[in-house]
Design an enzyme around this catalytic site. Structure first.
Site, PDB file in Angstrom:
ATOM      1  CG  ASN A  34      11.892   8.765  -1.901  1.00 28.78           C
ATOM      2  OD1 ASN A  34      11.269   9.636  -1.025  1.00 28.78           O
ATOM      3  ND2 ASN A  34      11.010   7.790  -2.489  1.00 28.78           N
ATOM      4  CG  HIS A  90      -1.272   2.712 -19.545  1.00 31.30           C
ATOM      5  ND1 HIS A  90      -2.039   1.648 -19.354  1.00 31.30           N
ATOM      6  CD2 HIS A  90      -2.110   3.742 -20.056  1.00 31.30           C
ATOM      7  CE1 HIS A  90      -2.977   1.796 -20.073  1.00 31.30           C
ATOM      8  NE2 HIS A  90      -3.468   3.095 -20.375  1.00 31.30           N
ATOM      9  CG  HIS A 120      -1.264  14.883  -7.957  1.00 33.66           C
ATOM     10  ND1 HIS A 120      -1.770  15.603  -7.037  1.00 33.66           N
ATOM     11  CD2 HIS A 120      -0.573  13.789  -7.379  1.00 33.66           C
ATOM     12  CE1 HIS A 120      -1.517  15.226  -5.875  1.00 33.66           C
ATOM     13  NE2 HIS A 120      -0.718  14.220  -5.906  1.00 33.66           N
ATOM     14  NE  ARG A 126       7.296   6.271  -3.236  1.00 31.76           N
ATOM     15  CZ  ARG A 126       5.960   6.115  -3.013  1.00 31.76           C
ATOM     16  NH1 ARG A 126       5.396   5.455  -3.977  1.00 31.76           N
ATOM     17  NH2 ARG A 126       5.449   6.532  -1.985  1.00 31.76           N
TER      18      ARG A 126
END
Length: 145
Positions: free
Chosen positions: A68, A83, A13, A17
Site C-alpha cells: 500500500n 507462517h 495464493h 502486506r
C-alpha cells in the site's frame, strides 16, 4: 452421489502486506529463489500487487505481496498469523546460506519439537516467519513410510 462442492478447488495464493516491495522481492526472489509471475500497480487504489512463486500461477500456489503506497507504519501481524513454509533439500545448508546473506534465522535447523522432521525458521524483511522444511518425501523415507 453428487460431487462435492470442493471438486476442482486448489490453493491459489496467500497474501501478505509488505512495507517495501523491492526489499521483499530481494528476499523472496533474490534469496529464496522465487520468480515474479506478475506485477500490477493500481493507481486508483494506491497499491501494488506482485505475485511470486516457484512455478506457474495456474498450477502452483503463490504469494501475493501487496504494498500500500501510503502505509508508513509496520503492519500488525496479529496473533492468528502463523507462517509460510518452503521445502528445501537441505535445511542445514539453506540456513547457512541464508545467514550468510544476512537473513535472521530465528530457529536453527533441527528436528521439530515432538517429531523428527528437520525444520528451521527465518524472517522476511517485514518480520513474517518463514519455515524451512526438509522435503516431505525425504522425511517419509527416513521414517520408513
Amino acid at each position: 452421489m453428487s460431487e462435492p462442492v470442493s471438486k476442482g478447488f486448489r490453493l491459489a495464493h496467500t497474501m501478505m502486506r509488505v512495507m517495501d516491495m523491492e526489499k521483499s522481492l530481494e528476499f523472496y526472489c533474490g534469496i529464496l529463489g522465487m520468480e515474479v509471475l506478475r506485477r500490477t500497480d493500481y493507481p486508483e487504489g494506491k497499491f501494488t500487487n506482485t505475485f511470486i512463486g516457484y512455478g506457474p500461477e495456474a498450477a502452483s500456489p503463490t504469494l501475493e505481496l501487496t504494498a500500500n503506497w501510503d502505509q508508513t507504519e509496520p503492519y500488525d501481524k496479529g496473533n492468528g498469523w502463523g507462517h509460510i513454509c518452503i521445502e528445501t533439500p537441505d535445511v542445514y545448508a539453506a540456513c547457512e546460506q541464508l545467514a550468510a546473506a544476512g537473513v535472521n534465522i530465528t530457529r536453527p535447523p533441527g528436528p521439530m519439537k515432538n517429531g523428527t522432521r528437520v525444520i528451521a525458521f527465518c524472517e522476511d524483511p517485514d518480520g513474517y516467519k518463514v519455515e524451512l522444511n526438509e522435503s516431505i518425501l525425504k522425511h517419509l523415507a527416513s521414517e520408513g513410510a
